[in-house]
Write a protein that holds these residues in place. Structure first.
Motif, PDB file in Angstrom:
ATOM      1  N   ALA A 170       0.837  -1.208   0.000  1.00 58.02           N
ATOM      2  CA  ALA A 170       0.000   0.000   0.000  1.00 58.02           C
ATOM      3  C   ALA A 170       0.867   1.251   0.000  1.00 58.02           C
ATOM      4  O   ALA A 170       0.563   2.230  -0.691  1.00 58.02           O
ATOM      5  CB  ALA A 170      -0.927  -0.007   1.208  1.00 58.02           C
ATOM      6  N   ARG A 171       1.944   1.219   0.773  1.00 57.28           N
ATOM      7  CA  ARG A 171       2.846   2.376   0.828  1.00 57.28           C
ATOM      8  C   ARG A 171       3.494   2.596  -0.539  1.00 57.28           C
ATOM      9  O   ARG A 171       3.630   3.734  -0.996  1.00 57.28           O
ATOM     10  CB  ARG A 171       3.894   2.156   1.911  1.00 57.28           C
ATOM     11  N   ARG A 172       3.887   1.499  -1.210  1.00 54.93           N
ATOM     12  CA  ARG A 172       4.479   1.625  -2.545  1.00 54.93           C
ATOM     13  C   ARG A 172       3.483   2.200  -3.543  1.00 54.93           C
ATOM     14  O   ARG A 172       3.840   3.019  -4.381  1.00 54.93           O
ATOM     15  CB  ARG A 172       4.972   0.262  -3.035  1.00 54.93           C
ATOM     16  N   ARG A 173       2.208   1.751  -3.457  1.00 55.70           N
ATOM     17  CA  ARG A 173       1.186   2.285  -4.363  1.00 55.70           C
ATOM     18  C   ARG A 173       0.977   3.776  -4.139  1.00 55.70           C
ATOM     19  O   ARG A 173       0.877   4.550  -5.088  1.00 55.70           O
ATOM     20  CB  ARG A 173      -0.138   1.547  -4.178  1.00 55.70           C
ATOM     21  N   ARG A 174       0.904   4.178  -2.868  1.00 55.63           N
ATOM     22  CA  ARG A 174       0.727   5.610  -2.575  1.00 55.63           C
ATOM     23  C   ARG A 174       1.914   6.424  -3.069  1.00 55.63           C
ATOM     24  O   ARG A 174       1.758   7.507  -3.628  1.00 55.63           O
ATOM     25  CB  ARG A 174       0.532   5.819  -1.078  1.00 55.63           C
ATOM     26  N   GLN A 175       3.144   5.892  -2.860  1.00 56.81           N
ATOM     27  CA  GLN A 175       4.341   6.593  -3.319  1.00 56.81           C
ATOM     28  C   GLN A 175       4.337   6.712  -4.844  1.00 56.81           C
ATOM     29  O   GLN A 175       4.678   7.759  -5.394  1.00 56.81           O
ATOM     30  CB  GLN A 175       5.594   5.854  -2.846  1.00 56.81           C
ATOM     31  N   ALA A 176       3.956   5.642  -5.544  1.00 57.46           N
ATOM     32  CA  ALA A 176       3.904   5.679  -7.007  1.00 57.46           C
ATOM     33  C   ALA A 176       2.882   6.708  -7.480  1.00 57.46           C
ATOM     34  O   ALA A 176       3.130   7.447  -8.440  1.00 57.46           O
ATOM     35  CB  ALA A 176       3.563   4.299  -7.556  1.00 57.46           C
ATOM     36  N   LEU A 177       1.742   6.771  -6.808  1.00 61.40           N
ATOM     37  CA  LEU A 177       0.729   7.751  -7.174  1.00 61.40           C
ATOM     38  C   LEU A 177       1.243   9.168  -6.953  1.00 61.40           C
ATOM     39  O   LEU A 177       1.058  10.045  -7.794  1.00 61.40           O
ATOM     40  CB  LEU A 177      -0.547   7.526  -6.364  1.00 61.40           C
ATOM     41  N   ARG A 178       1.926   9.377  -5.844  1.00 59.09           N
ATOM     42  CA  ARG A 178       2.502  10.697  -5.573  1.00 59.09           C
ATOM     43  C   ARG A 178       3.527  11.078  -6.625  1.00 59.09           C
ATOM     44  O   ARG A 178       3.561  12.208  -7.101  1.00 59.09           O
ATOM     45  CB  ARG A 178       3.172  10.711  -4.195  1.00 59.09           C
TER      46      ARG A 178
END
Length: 78
Positions: free
Chosen positions: A64-72
């Motif tokens: 989830a943290r990786r997905r949020r970072q990728a979105l950012r």
């Protein structure tokens, strides 16, 4: 031919319905401090919940943290 109503130039009316909200009596200041106290408590509990999730489901929270970072990073402008 259409005639529009005259535009008001009253300074209190010009800013819209939310105008003048910063002019509160001193009694409302305690409400602000209470709101800030509740907000701080909420943010503390939110961080505790994130840390707990990290401990209990490390792989899921990492993903989830990786997905949020990728979105950012996708929305970041150089």
């Amino acid at each position: 031919m259409r005639t529009d109503p005259p535009v008001r130039t009253d300074p209190d009316r010009r800013a819209g319905p939310g105008a003048g909200t910063d002019r509160r009596p001193e009694g409302d200041r305690s409400g602000d401090t209470e709101r800030l106290r509740r907000r701080a408590r909420f943010l503390r509990e939110l961080n505790e919940a994130k840390e707990l999730r990290e401990r209990v489901h490390p792989r899921r929270s990492r993903a989830a943290r990786r997905r949020r970072q990728a979105l950012r990073m996708r929305t970041f402008r150089w």
